[in-house]
Scaffold this motif. Structure first.
Motif, PDB file in Angstrom:
ATOM      1  N   TYR A 194       0.762  -1.201  -0.136  1.00  9.66           N
ATOM      2  CA  TYR A 194       0.052  -0.067  -0.106  1.00  9.66           C
ATOM      3  C   TYR A 194       0.780   1.232  -0.066  1.00  9.66           C
ATOM      4  N   CYS A 195       0.474   2.350  -0.805  1.00  6.55           N
ATOM      5  CA  CYS A 195       1.318   3.172  -1.039  1.00  6.55           C
ATOM      6  C   CYS A 195       0.767   4.434  -0.141  1.00  6.55           C
ATOM      7  N   LEU A 196       1.625   4.901   0.798  1.00 10.66           N
ATOM      8  CA  LEU A 196       1.144   5.962   1.852  1.00 10.66           C
ATOM      9  C   LEU A 196       0.963   7.385   1.212  1.00 10.66           C
ATOM     10  N   LEU A 197       1.721   7.441   0.006  1.00 14.82           N
ATOM     11  CA  LEU A 197       1.625   8.896  -0.775  1.00 14.82           C
ATOM     12  C   LEU A 197      -0.053   8.800  -1.422  1.00 14.82           C
ATOM     13  N   HIS A 198      -0.170   8.032  -2.005  1.00 12.62           N
ATOM     14  CA  HIS A 198      -1.300   7.722  -3.041  1.00 12.62           C
ATOM     15  C   HIS A 198      -2.433   7.212  -2.150  1.00 12.62           C
ATOM     16  N   GLN A 199      -2.244   6.758  -0.809  1.00 12.76           N
ATOM     17  CA  GLN A 199      -3.324   6.351  -0.395  1.00 12.76           C
ATOM     18  C   GLN A 199      -4.186   5.040  -0.920  1.00 12.76           C
ATOM     19  N   PRO A 201      -3.572   0.584  -2.547  1.00  7.23           N
ATOM     20  CA  PRO A 201      -2.723  -0.428  -2.885  1.00  7.23           C
ATOM     21  C   PRO A 201      -2.018  -0.366  -4.013  1.00  7.23           C
ATOM     22  N   GLU A 202      -0.745  -0.627  -4.134  1.00  6.20           N
ATOM     23  CA  GLU A 202       0.018  -0.555  -5.326  1.00  6.20           C
ATOM     24  C   GLU A 202       1.012  -1.906  -5.254  1.00  6.20           C
ATOM     25  N   GLY A 203       0.964  -2.323  -6.424  1.00  2.28           N
ATOM     26  CA  GLY A 203       1.488  -3.660  -6.787  1.00  2.28           C
ATOM     27  C   GLY A 203       3.056  -3.440  -7.294  1.00  2.28           C
ATOM     28  N   TRP A 455       9.606   1.754  -2.092  1.00  2.00           N
ATOM     29  CA  TRP A 455       8.904   3.206  -2.394  1.00  2.00           C
ATOM     30  C   TRP A 455       8.164   2.850  -3.931  1.00  2.00           C
ATOM     31  N   CYS A 456       7.095   3.867  -4.181  1.00  2.00           N
ATOM     32  CA  CYS A 456       6.484   3.639  -5.453  1.00  2.00           C
ATOM     33  C   CYS A 456       7.340   4.416  -6.345  1.00  2.00           C
ATOM     34  N   ARG A 457       7.230   4.376  -7.704  1.00  2.00           N
ATOM     35  CA  ARG A 457       7.783   5.274  -8.462  1.00  2.00           C
ATOM     36  C   ARG A 457       7.760   6.585  -8.446  1.00  2.00           C
TER      37      ARG A 457
END
Ligand SMILES: [Zn+2]
Length: 970
Positions: A194-199, A201-203, A455-457
């Motif tokens: 889960y991405c805290l920035l984008h709130q 789920p991110e895979g 971290w996400c992109r």
């Protein structure tokens, strides 16, 4: 002909453009069903269009194109299509960062655009347009297409699409209705990355480097330790709850911030980072923050474990507040970190005084042995740490020592504890049992954490969250997995290189439910719950089927809303008939029938070529979705894979600035140069290390090849009588054709290039050496076939050479050279001449005076016969008998024994070479090359049979052996 490398490359780039233009005009790679022609449908992953591609991507795509071109030359009707993937959040994330003027992103995209656009003002304009994410996607999709065209890929571009298009989304809608119908869509609570920035789920597609460094969710057991003074619980997390039996103290990081909070009617303490995670893992529940404390304030306190142990809280640097709860208990007998931290405190108790702790408390703490591992006498952690000579918790080698110890304990450890329920249990059983007990009694709670920081992109921090109402695809369905296993195990689906088949089977073992939709991103809405958008690894599993019909949909003027599920039921599954479906959808029956014809002609995918990192997600989903949705005859047939590309020994990365974009290939190198180098520099299962010096050497080889081809094409040759060398040359070429073909059939692309290009160039050199200037006519006689052999890898240059030969048709659509039997004995014997020459030179070197004549003494056939007998496994006695009776060789036993012993020591392959030839033929060949030897050695040459030489008393005659004539020099 150009001279310098630079001039040559410039010329090469110019002819590359010319041939690309001609192919485009003639539409040679547009593929349509042709009855009676065997078809070959090959796909590669559609690129993600959020930026330019680099040479690592280029490796996979180039190999795909080499296969496509080879199959075309073998007479297949080949479809090689391409599309673009834009689903999910990355493109939106970059677009947003550009919109809010994020400096790094703006600079990065300025650079990306600059690869394609020189005019600065245009760059700004384009960058501005990226505030709309679709513009960003379309810009790069168009540029990637141009890169691919300029690399000479033989793609049918009529069929391209991107995943944000409404017609594609109708196709995905159909797919999800079907999956739901088959019971594969479920909904429920789920732990997700889960991405805290984008709130959201991110895979793995959204997480940085997740393809090469996978992110996994781990279940920690967060155990409650009750503080004696306040009654608050320290939550100490562990992956190995069975070690609680050996706990001797608790560790906190003195510098970290901890939070006291109320949850489920009790008071707990975890690090502030951990509280954020806990909240996301229990989003329905209430957490009330009471106060914040420094780690240092907790030190020296006592807490009681669920097993009743009374433990002191001590300071440790290695405790990471951003890993699990930020509190751990210490079990120094088995955990190397705990052991080292305890020893450090004992060695230097001064830190303890800062916290008002009596050093004698620490001095009295000793490890408690609770796990027996065969071969480990004392404390496992102590032994491992001492062996590695580690004294500080900052030593980076501790990681590795730790995982080694844990692995051994997991597989071989047995519990040695007073508790009778646990004593004697294998470690892994004890772990499960104690964990369940603690959960059931409310003494611990699960805490989910990642195996690494991620971290996400768009730089959002990734944690583990529990989502309620999440939609999943359930891959954990036994009948489905069983069918996939069966396909792999029966080789109905072939994996190349075959060693990767095991990885597919492993993935099937652990593959479970997988979230298939998110609340944000580009893509197709879940048809029954449009708040959710199907995510990128879930909408890219059967798109190969869409290639077969995308152009027909467009050309037929079909509107997206006409693409109702019944259309796809008809086209893909043959359900209903064209007239009924036409009446319902508004698409004409002819167009529907055309779509059905295209699909049934091209499907299944004959080969999918992609990179190894896709095995655990995309490729496995590709197999499973095909099994669920299509009849068996349409399931995948071959999956081939290649490794990644590094540069000058280092991983390519944006931060190092050592990425070579594909754009630079077509502007600074050349398409054919790239194709040749990338196909040749490594086997599919090896990482390819791009080395500039090697690339330059390949340019030199291309210059040489071009110059030979030019001379050969321009040579005026009369029908030449084939002398021995020319015969040999043609036989060698036939051998190269056979080997190259076999290598391509085996997907051994590197070896194919080695034979067809480099070995062949070396052969031409040797042939020229034997033949003199007439060699060029020999080369000319095989040139058309040679360039055809090379057409898959260097299509532009070979088309050009074909035009020099007066070819009117495209070489790319001509036919592969026929396979001919070749005279192996001639090949062996002429190949052997170089050895004879070097043997003569060696003997000459030993002579004191100048030599004038060499006798080359050829062994009689019976010496070959001995080789055959040795190869067939006959013993010495029987050999001697056979020789006596068959050849009347009485009194020559010494020679027979000598020959026998020599052969016994030889490699099997050497012996086989001997038995492929005859003495008569060897004599003939040596006589025929006399003139060559004369000019090469400056000696007169006489070829004599061994028996004759003995008559003439020429010394050393008896030493003659097959392929190793005796030599005597006067
Ligand atoms: Zn994110």
């Amino acid at each position: 002909m150009a001279q310098s490398r630079e001039e040559f490359l410039e010329w090469l780039r110019s002819i590359e453009k010319k041939w690309q233009e001609k192919w485009r005009e003639a539409r040679v790679f547009e593929a349509s069903p042709k009855s009676g022609l065997p078809k070959f449908f090959i796909t590669v992953p559609y690129p993600y269009a959020n930026g330019p591609l680099h040479i690592g991507h280029g490796r996979t795509y180039t190999i795909g194109d080499i296969i496509a071109r080879y199959k075309r030359l073998r007479g297949f009707n080949v479809l090689f299509p391409m599309a673009f993937h834009i689903t999910g959040t990355p493109i939106i994330a970059f677009s947003e960062m550009i919109s809010r003027g994020d400096e790094k992103t703006v600079a990065l995209y300025r650079e990306y655009i600059g690869l394609y656009v020189e005019d600065e003002s245009k760059v700004d304009e384009i960058l501005e347009s990226f505030k709309n994410p679709l513009n960003l996607a379309v810009f790069f999709a168009e540029r990637i297409q141009r890169d691919f065209e300029e690399l000479g890929y033989s793609i049918d571009w009529r069929r391209k699409f991107h995943t944000g298009e409404p017609i594609y989304q109708k196709f995905i809608t159909w797919q999800y209705y079907k999956l739901a119908e088959k019971g594969l869509i479920t909904r429920g609570d789920h732990v997700v990355t889960y991405c805290l920035l984008h709130q959201q789920p991110e895979g793995e597609d959204d997480i940085q480097d997740a393809d090469v460094n996978p992110v996994e969710v781990l279940e920690f057991t967060a155990i409650k330790f009750k503080l004696e003074d306040t009654g608050e619980y320290l939550l100490a997390a562990t992956l190995r709850p069975e070690t609680l039996f050996g706990a001797v103290n608790l560790w906190v990081n003195p510098r970290a911030e901890y939070i006291v909070f109320e949850w489920r009617g009790e008071k707990y303490i975890v690090s502030s980072e951990a509280l954020v995670k806990l909240r996301h893992q229990h989003s329905e529940e209430e957490f009330v923050v009471i106060r914040t404390v420094r780690g240092s304030e907790l030190i020296g306190k006592y807490a009681v474990s669920p097993l009743g142990q009374r433990l002191v809280v001590l300071p440790a640097r290695f405790v990471d507040p951003d890993n699990a709860t930020g509190i751990v208990y210490s079990e120094p007998s088995d955990a190397p970190y705990d052991y080292v931290a305890l020893m450090e405190l004992k060695r230097d108790p001064s830190v303890l005084r800062d916290y008002g702790i009596d050093p004698s408390i620490v001095a009295s703490i000793e490890p408690v042995k609770i796990i027996d591992v065969p071969g480990v006498e004392g404390h496992h952690a102590e032994e491992a740490v001492k062996r590695a000579n580690i004294v500080s918790q900052d030593d980076s080698r501790l990681e590795e020592v730790t995982s080694e110890v844990y692995r051994e304990q997991f597989y071989r450890g047995v519990m040695r504890v007073e508790n009778p329920e646990f004593n004697g249990l294998p470690v892994r059983e004890a772990r499960e049992r104690l964990r369940s007990k603690l959960y059931a009694q409310g003494l611990a709670t699960p805490f989910y954490e990642l195996n690494r920081k991620a971290w996400c992109r768009a730089k959002g921090k990734i944690i583990v969250a529990k989502i309620t109402g999440q939609w999943f695809i359930n891959y954990n369905v036994e009948w489905l997995k069983e069918k996939a296993r069966e396909l792999l195990l029966r080789n109905e689906l072939v994996i190349i290189p075959s060693k990767y088949a095991k990885q597919f089977l492993d993935v099937l073992e652990w593959l479970d439910k997988r979230p298939c939709a998110r609340k944000r991103g580009i893509g197709t809405k879940l048809p029954w719950d449009p708040e959710w958008i199907i995510e990128s690894l879930s909408d890219s599993t059967i798109y190969m089927a869409f290639y077969t019909i995308a152009h027909t949909i467009r050309e037929g003027g079909t509107k997206p809303e006409m693409l109702i599920p019944q259309v796809f039921d008809y086209v893909f599954l043959g359900q209903g008939n064209a007239r009924e479906v036409s009446a319902k959808s508004g698409i004409s029956a002819e167009v529907l029938e055309e779509m059905r014809r295209e699909f049934t002609y091209w499907y299944p995918v004959d080969q999918r070529h992609t990179g190894i990192p896709h095995i655990s997600n995309h490729l496995t989903f590709y197999i499973l979705h095909h099994i669920v949705l299509f009849p068996r005859e349409y399931w995948p047939r071959v999956i081939s894979l290649n490794e990644t590309v590094i540069r000058e020994g280092a991983k390519m990365s944006k931060s190092k600035g050592n990425v070579i974009p594909l754009r630079h290939i077509v502007t600074k190198y050349s398409a054919d140069l790239f194709r040749l180098y990338i196909a040749w520099a490594a086997e599919l299962d090896s990482v390819l290390d791009w080395r500039e010096a090697e690339v330059s050497r390949v340019v030199d080889s291309l210059v040489k090849f071009t110059s030979i081809a030019k001379q050969a094409a321009e040579a005026t040759c009369t029908e030449l009588e084939e002398d021995l060398f020319t015969k040999w040359f043609k036989n060698k070429f036939a051998e190269i054709v056979a080997k190259s073909t076999a290598m391509l059939e085996n997907m051994e692309i590197r070896k194919y290039v080695q034979h067809a290009f480099f070995d062949m160039l070396a052969l031409v050199d040797r042939y020229r050496d034997f033949e003199g200037s007439r060699y060029i006519c020999g080369v000319r006689s095989v040139l058309k076939e040679w360039i055809t052999l090379l057409n898959p890898v260097i299509p532009h240059l070979t088309e050009e050479i074909n035009s020099w030969l007066g070819g009117r048709e495209f070489l790319s659509t001509s036919s592969w050279p026929g396979l001919r039997a070749y005279e192996e004995d001639l090949v062996v014997l002429v190949d052997n001449i170089e050895r004879v020459v070097s043997d003569i030179r060696e003997v000459m070197g030993l002579l004191k005076k100048p030599a004038s004549r060499v006798y080359i003494i050829v062994a009689p056939e019976w010496k070959r016969e001995i080789a055959r007998l040795v190869l067939s496994g006959l013993d010495l006695k029987s050999v001697i008998e056979t020789m006596r009776s068959k050849y009347g060789l009485k009194g020559r036993e010494v020679e027979i024994v000598d020959a026998y012993n020599t052969y016994k020591k030889m490699d099997k392959s050497e012996l086989e070479k001997i038995t492929k030839t005859t003495s008569k033929r060897e004599h003939e060949v040596l006589v025929a090359v006399r003139e060559y030897l004369k000019s090469k050695l400056g000696l007169s040459v006489e070829v004599v049979w061994e028996e004759e030489a003995r008559h003439r008393s020429i010394p050393r005659a008896e030493r003659a052996l097959p392929l190793k004539p005796a030599l005597f020099i006067e």
